[in-house]
Every structure is written in C-alpha cells, then in structure tokens.
Write a protein that holds these residues in place. Structure first.
Motif, PDB file in Angstrom:
ATOM      1  N   THR A   1       0.807  -1.222   0.000  1.00 31.39           N
ATOM      2  CA  THR A   1       0.000   0.000   0.000  1.00 31.39           C
ATOM      3  C   THR A   1       0.837   1.268   0.000  1.00 31.39           C
ATOM      4  N   THR A   2       2.110   1.179   0.381  1.00 32.05           N
ATOM      5  CA  THR A   2       2.976   2.363   0.350  1.00 32.05           C
ATOM      6  C   THR A   2       3.810   2.439  -0.920  1.00 32.05           C
ATOM      7  N   GLY A   3       3.652   1.469  -1.821  1.00 36.46           N
ATOM      8  CA  GLY A   3       4.348   1.521  -3.099  1.00 36.46           C
ATOM      9  C   GLY A   3       5.735   0.919  -3.109  1.00 36.46           C
ATOM     10  N   VAL A   4       6.159   0.309  -1.984  1.00 39.20           N
ATOM     11  CA  VAL A   4       7.493  -0.290  -1.954  1.00 39.20           C
ATOM     12  C   VAL A   4       7.578  -1.464  -2.929  1.00 39.20           C
ATOM     13  N   LEU A   5       6.474  -2.188  -3.106  1.00 37.65           N
ATOM     14  CA  LEU A   5       6.484  -3.357  -3.987  1.00 37.65           C
ATOM     15  C   LEU A   5       5.892  -3.047  -5.361  1.00 37.65           C
ATOM     16  N   ALA A   6       5.827  -1.765  -5.740  1.00 39.19           N
ATOM     17  CA  ALA A   6       5.356  -1.423  -7.083  1.00 39.19           C
ATOM     18  C   ALA A   6       6.243  -2.113  -8.128  1.00 39.19           C
ATOM     19  N   PRO A   7       5.645  -2.623  -9.221  1.00 40.71           N
ATOM     20  CA  PRO A   7       4.295  -2.354  -9.719  1.00 40.71           C
ATOM     21  C   PRO A   7       3.198  -3.248  -9.144  1.00 40.71           C
ATOM     22  N   LEU A   8       3.489  -4.105  -8.176  1.00 44.37           N
ATOM     23  CA  LEU A   8       2.431  -4.925  -7.611  1.00 44.37           C
ATOM     24  C   LEU A   8       1.394  -4.031  -6.936  1.00 44.37           C
ATOM     25  N   GLY A   9       0.122  -4.336  -7.189  1.00 41.91           N
ATOM     26  CA  GLY A   9      -0.960  -3.594  -6.554  1.00 41.91           C
ATOM     27  C   GLY A   9      -1.777  -4.433  -5.613  1.00 41.91           C
ATOM     28  N   GLY A  10      -1.324  -5.674  -5.393  1.00 36.98           N
ATOM     29  CA  GLY A  10      -2.062  -6.576  -4.519  1.00 36.98           C
ATOM     30  C   GLY A  10      -1.347  -7.905  -4.405  1.00 36.98           C
ATOM     31  N   PHE A  11      -2.030  -8.882  -3.837  1.00 37.85           N
ATOM     32  CA  PHE A  11      -1.449 -10.204  -3.644  1.00 37.85           C
ATOM     33  C   PHE A  11      -1.591 -11.027  -4.919  1.00 37.85           C
ATOM     34  N   MET A  12      -0.538 -11.764  -5.261  1.00 42.39           N
ATOM     35  CA  MET A  12      -0.463 -12.479  -6.529  1.00 42.39           C
ATOM     36  C   MET A  12      -1.446 -13.646  -6.594  1.00 42.39           C
ATOM     37  N   ASP A  13      -1.913 -13.913  -7.825  1.00 43.46           N
ATOM     38  CA  ASP A  13      -2.686 -15.127  -8.051  1.00 43.46           C
ATOM     39  C   ASP A  13      -1.741 -16.288  -8.343  1.00 43.46           C
ATOM     40  N   ALA A  14      -2.310 -17.472  -8.533  1.00 45.16           N
ATOM     41  CA  ALA A  14      -1.490 -18.673  -8.697  1.00 45.16           C
ATOM     42  C   ALA A  14      -0.620 -18.600  -9.949  1.00 45.16           C
ATOM     43  N   ALA A  15      -1.144 -18.027 -11.034  1.00 48.33           N
ATOM     44  CA  ALA A  15      -0.372 -17.969 -12.284  1.00 48.33           C
ATOM     45  C   ALA A  15       0.852 -17.081 -12.122  1.00 48.33           C
TER      46      ALA A  15
ATOM     47  N   PRO B   1      -9.358  -1.586  10.543  1.00 43.48           N
ATOM     48  CA  PRO B   1      -9.314  -1.936   9.113  1.00 43.48           C
ATOM     49  C   PRO B   1      -8.236  -1.132   8.395  1.00 43.48           C
ATOM     50  N   LEU B   2      -7.314  -1.835   7.744  1.00 40.63           N
ATOM     51  CA  LEU B   2      -6.198  -1.168   7.076  1.00 40.63           C
ATOM     52  C   LEU B   2      -6.377  -1.106   5.565  1.00 40.63           C
ATOM     53  N   ALA B   3      -6.984  -2.145   4.999  1.00 43.56           N
ATOM     54  CA  ALA B   3      -7.098  -2.194   3.540  1.00 43.56           C
ATOM     55  C   ALA B   3      -8.252  -3.098   3.151  1.00 43.56           C
ATOM     56  N   LEU B   4      -8.647  -2.977   1.905  1.00 40.31           N
ATOM     57  CA  LEU B   4      -9.714  -3.795   1.355  1.00 40.31           C
ATOM     58  C   LEU B   4      -9.132  -4.652   0.234  1.00 40.31           C
TER      59      LEU B   4
ATOM     60  N   ARG C   1      -5.529 -19.561  -0.235  1.00 30.94           N
ATOM     61  CA  ARG C   1      -4.737 -18.427  -0.718  1.00 30.94           C
ATOM     62  C   ARG C   1      -5.664 -17.477  -1.447  1.00 30.94           C
ATOM     63  N   LEU C   2      -5.704 -16.229  -0.970  1.00 27.58           N
ATOM     64  CA  LEU C   2      -6.524 -15.194  -1.589  1.00 27.58           C
ATOM     65  C   LEU C   2      -5.647 -14.296  -2.440  1.00 27.58           C
ATOM     66  N   ALA C   3      -6.158 -13.906  -3.605  1.00 24.41           N
ATOM     67  CA  ALA C   3      -5.409 -13.028  -4.501  1.00 24.41           C
ATOM     68  C   ALA C   3      -6.315 -11.904  -4.975  1.00 24.41           C
ATOM     69  N   GLY C   4      -5.699 -10.773  -5.282  1.00 23.04           N
ATOM     70  CA  GLY C   4      -6.454  -9.654  -5.817  1.00 23.04           C
ATOM     71  C   GLY C   4      -5.845  -8.331  -5.393  1.00 23.04           C
ATOM     72  N   PRO C   5      -6.310  -7.237  -5.977  1.00 26.23           N
ATOM     73  CA  PRO C   5      -5.779  -5.918  -5.637  1.00 26.23           C
ATOM     74  C   PRO C   5      -6.213  -5.479  -4.243  1.00 26.23           C
ATOM     75  N   VAL C   6      -5.380  -4.650  -3.612  1.00 27.18           N
ATOM     76  CA  VAL C   6      -5.712  -4.117  -2.293  1.00 27.18           C
ATOM     77  C   VAL C   6      -5.827  -2.596  -2.388  1.00 27.18           C
ATOM     78  N   THR C   7      -6.753  -2.052  -1.609  1.00 28.69           N
ATOM     79  CA  THR C   7      -6.959  -0.607  -1.536  1.00 28.69           C
ATOM     80  C   THR C   7      -6.771  -0.171  -0.095  1.00 28.69           C
ATOM     81  N   ALA C   8      -5.852   0.745   0.153  1.00 29.68           N
ATOM     82  CA  ALA C   8      -5.591   1.201   1.511  1.00 29.68           C
ATOM     83  C   ALA C   8      -6.794   1.967   2.049  1.00 29.68           C
ATOM     84  N   LEU C   9      -7.168   1.695   3.295  1.00 26.26           N
ATOM     85  CA  LEU C   9      -8.241   2.405   3.965  1.00 26.26           C
ATOM     86  C   LEU C   9      -7.708   3.437   4.957  1.00 26.26           C
ATOM     87  N   ARG C  10      -6.518   3.199   5.492  1.00 26.42           N
ATOM     88  CA  ARG C  10      -5.909   4.133   6.438  1.00 26.42           C
ATOM     89  C   ARG C  10      -4.418   3.857   6.512  1.00 26.42           C
TER      90      ARG C  10
END
Length: 543
Positions: free
Chosen positions: A25-39, A85-88, A110-119
C-alpha cells in the motif's frame, strides 16, 4: 471508508502479512498492486517474471484460514490485531493451499487480488523513521546509493565493509533494519533499530536509517536476498551489499560466489558480495581475509557465541562491536540472571506437576532474588479461563491465555511458573512463542505413567472418566501428546517432590537463571541427597 465495510468479512493479519500489506500500500512493492494469483506466483518462481513479462524475483501471496472467509466473499477487510481496518482486498482468486503443514493444522486458502488502503498503518517500532519510498528516492536521487538490509545488529565487521564499499563507489549509505518478525540475537525489532542507530554513529555523515516491515520469505535465504534488493531499489538504492554467506544460496547466483558484483534474475539493482573479512589483531582493524597474514586472523563471533556472552553477562570484546552497539545488545538481551522466564510444566492429571510447581515457587521465594508468579491449572480455570469448556478449541485458548500472562510476567523480568496439563504440542508451541518474544521459556515434562497418576487420583476423575461420566479426559478418552522439545523430563513415580524441585533448581543454575547457592543456607547440598531420576532434554545438553 465504505459504508458497507461492517458487512464485509474481515481477516486479522499476522506480523509478516501486515508487513507485506504495508509494502504493497505504500508503493514499496510497485508495480504490484495486490497479492499475486497462482499464475503469477508460479511464473515468478519458475522464470523470475510476472505473467505480463515484468521482471519480479519473489512471490507475494496471502494465506488465511479456510473457515475465516466465506467461500463466496468478493471483498475482504484486512485488519491489524486490534481490529483496525487497514485495507480492502478485492478477491479475484481463492485457492486451497495443498502444501504440507504440521499434523492437525487447519485448512488454509490463498486469496489473490488488488488491495486498496483504507488508512495509514499506525503501529510498529520507530514509526517516525518509516518514510514513503518516493520521499526517500527524492532525497537520494542523482547519486550512487549503497543499501544494506539486515535482521541482525551491525558489528565492526559490518561497519568496516560499509565504509569500504561506500568509499569505493563514492556512495551514500542506506541502512534498512527489517522489522517484521524476529530479529537475530536481540529478538525484538525495536531493539534491532536501536542497535543500527548506534552503529550509524561510526558510518559516514548522511547515512540514512529506514526501518522496513519486510518479513523473511518462506523460500529461504535466496528469496530473502532478492526481496531485500526489491525494497532497496524502491527506496532509491543503486546497489545492495550482502554478506558473502548469503550470496551463494541466492537462486541464480554463481555457485560458490564469494566476492564481486552479481546480477540476479528479476532483481533491479546489482548485489555486491562483501567477501570474506576477518579481524587483524596486529593492525586492530577488520579487513579482507586475503590481506591478513595466514593464521593471524580472528574470526567473527557467531550469533550463538555472542548470545552466550550476553546470556552470561560476560564482556563483549571491543574488537567485535562498538561500545554503543554493545550497550544496546545488553539492553535487549540482559544476562539470564535478570531476564524474564516462564517455567512451563506439562503432564497428565495427577502426574505431580502442580506439586513440583508449588515447591519450586516456594524455593524461589525463599531465595528472594527473583520475583515469582505461580499460574497453576486449577487457579487459572477459576479466574483467567472461567467459562471455557474442555473442547480442543477451548483447551488451546486456555493455554494461549496462560502463555500471554506468562509473557507479561517475563517482559518485566519475573519468573512465571505454569502448571497446566497442556496436552497438545501446538498449544504449547503457541505459549513458547509468546514468551520467547520477551524472555526465556523452559518446558518441563512430568512423565509420570498414567497408571501411577490414576492410582493417586484423590478427586476420582479417572474413575469418572472410565465410567463415561467425564468426556474427553486426557489420558483416558482424549490423547496426550508427549513433548519432544522438553528441556527437562521428570518422573515422580521414581523421585520425591524435593528431588524433583532440586532437579529444576539445578537446571536454572546450570542455565544461568539463578546463582549457584546450593540447597542449604551455607551453599552445600543436604547430606545423603540421592541423585534425582531425570532425563535432560536437548537444551540442557547444549548448555
């Protein structure tokens, strides 16, 4: 925050997961915008590339308990341990985790998908030093920057290497203490940051210290090194310095590489292997091993050797670490004689564990040199764990509560003596983990045979259990998992109460938690005292 937030399922993240979330959420792992899927995770593991071809060196995934999130959930609130709550997470994929775990471990997905910071994240040591990567990049732009990431306090070898390579590259230094998870030697991340700040006084002016919540990667040291390089590059580093011992294990590095600059697959900056250094006692400096006359070099203290010095209160050599760093090491890891400790007895009902625990508490109180708290099974059931049943879940919760209280006693330098049945290895491991974050933990197994325990039964519990009046009774209708990691094993069918207490006191003296005062006022053991019938666990053999 979204109005529907309260209606969406929530997941409380552990320390490592919170670290990954903050990096996302702070951009340290850019370009990742969320947790990876299996592929993506499989592609990174096999090729060092995301599915779209972007170089990327390590998987970043999220695993949670399968029953924590409803199967059809499309949105999940990611929260810290306090429930904030920190992120969605917008769930794009949900897959079962098939990797083997410990026996009895619950199912995970294992859950994958983009995350949006809430605080903004609010917790963690030295929060004021944690800066956004774009801000640090702006301060460091236009020049060469040498980064060093560490879970370990810096000693004079590290300081010498950093000064040497920064001089060679004409680089500014960026120190990244890694504060998600257990730190080496000093355990707590705040202690690691204090030690790194103390070492900074011996490095060039302008050296930056940025704590980063990067946890160790499941794949091991090679993945750790690649993840550190990603983080260092995000903060503006142009090079990463790595200990020589870490480089050969990195995937993609030349076998046996000991020195030089390496380009690792998917890693955006070169990695410099620091090479083999040693202390030259004739010149009183650390330098490359090749520059020291053979046989004159002094090797570095290992973590276990340094830990032994700190545990005993012995002097840390001046050639190893600066005085300021040594002072922080001692603050974080005081001698065992003044360090918090939990003594955790486990065994069947009637095994004698409560009797030994009370005798030990009395003996320590009589000595008067340590603060003692007795957390006995029956007392805990009436107060701390009132209302809990004897189901597996409630038994585990009971042990976790005992472990939490014992950890708080240990945090403030006291001795907590605990005497629950604690039949399950996993629950005992939870208690050990809670305590060892702030102090020491000794597991004592009272291995008295069930036949002896049943013959002693003053409350008639075994008889009721065998008659079916008590369900899930440990040793009769419910299993007891004998510990394999006990520090001391006692059998009260072959020894007296006093002999058992003496055996525990001997363990405490041998380990350095107590001064050697003997069993008599004059320091001599009672005459005619027989040798106790005990088996020493692996920790005692090491001591």
């Amino acid at each position: 925050m979204p109005a529907e937030l309260a209606d969406w399922p929530a997941c409380t993240l552990d320390e490592a997961q919170l670290g990954d979330l903050e990096l996302l959420t702070t951009g340290v792992l850019a370009p990742l915008g969320g947790f990876m899927d299996a592929a993506d995770a499989a592609s990174v593991a096999e090729r060092g590339l995301l599915i779209d071809g972007t170089p990327w060196p390590v998987p970043v995934t999220l695993e949670v308990l399968a029953d924590a999130i409803p199967a059809g959930a499309r949105r999940v609130v990611l929260a810290d341990p306090e429930g904030s709550p920190l992120a969605l997470l917008s769930v794009a994929e949900r897959r079962a985790v098939f990797e083997p775990g410990e026996p009895g471990d619950p199912a995970r997905v294992r859950l994958a998908g983009p995350v949006t910071a809430l605080r903004e994240p609010e917790h963690g040591p030295f929060r004021q030093l944690r800066r956004r990567p774009e801000e640090v990049r702006g301060e460091l732009s236009g020049g060469t920057v040498l980064a060093y990431a560490t879970w370990r306090p810096l000693n004079k070898r590290h300081i010498g290497q950093l000064r040497h390579y920064a001089g060679q590259l004409n680089a500014r230094l960026l120190l990244l203490p890694l504060v998600a998870g257990r730190a080496d030697v000093v355990t707590r991340p705040e202690a690691l940051v204090r030690a790194v700040l103390a070492a900074r006084q011996h490095l060039p002016a302008g050296t930056l210290v940025i704590p980063v919540p990067l946890a160790r990667r499941p794949a091991g040291p090679g993945a750790d090194l690649r993840a550190q390089a990603i983080v260092a590059a995000a903060y503006g580093a142009t090079h990463l310095l790595a200990d020589a011992s870490e480089v050969p294990g990195a995937a993609g590095s030349p076998a046996g590489a000991k020195n030089g600059t390496l380009v690792l697959p998917g890693v955006p900056i070169p990695v410099i292997s620091a090479g083999e250094w040693a202390y030259d006692p004739r010149s009183e400096v650390w330098r490359p091993l090749a520059l020291i006359e053979p046989g004159a070099e002094q090797g570095e203290l290992t973590d276990s050797e340094l830990g032994a010095l700190l545990d005993s209160g012995a002097e840390v050599p001046g050639w190893f670490a600066p005085e300021g760093v040594t002072r922080e090491l001692r603050r974080a890891r005081p001698p065992r004689a003044g360090r918090g400790l939990a003594i955790f007895f486990t065994g069947l009902s009637g095994s004698g564990k409560s009797t030994i625990a009370r005798g030990l508490a009395e003996a320590l109180i009589e000595r008067g040199d340590r603060t003692v708290s007795l957390l006995d099974g029956d007392q805990i059931r009436q107060l701390l764990s009132a209302g809990l049943t004897f189901s597996r879940a409630d038994r585990d919760l009971n042990i976790a509560r005992i472990g939490y209280v014992a950890a708080e006693v240990a945090r403030h330098g006291g001795i907590a003596i605990c005497a629950p049945i604690a039949p399950y290895a996993q629950a005992r491991a939870v208690a050990r983990k809670l305590v060892t974050e702030v102090g020491d933990f000794l597991l004592i197994y009272v291995s008295t045979p069930v036949e002896v325990c049943e013959a002693r039964d003053r409350k008639g519990l075994y008889a009721k259990a065998r008659a079916g009046q008590i369900k899930g009774f440990t040793g009769v209708s419910d299993p007891y998992e004998a510990p394999r990691d006990a520090d001391l094993v006692l059998d009260t069918s072959a020894m007296t109460r006093d002999e058992a207490v003496s055996a525990v006191l001997k363990l405490l003296v041998t380990g350095g938690w107590l001064a050697d005062a003997g069993d008599q006022p004059d320091g001599t053991p009672p005459p005619g005292t027989p040798a106790p019938v005990i088996r020493l666990g692996p920790t005692i053999r090491r001591l």
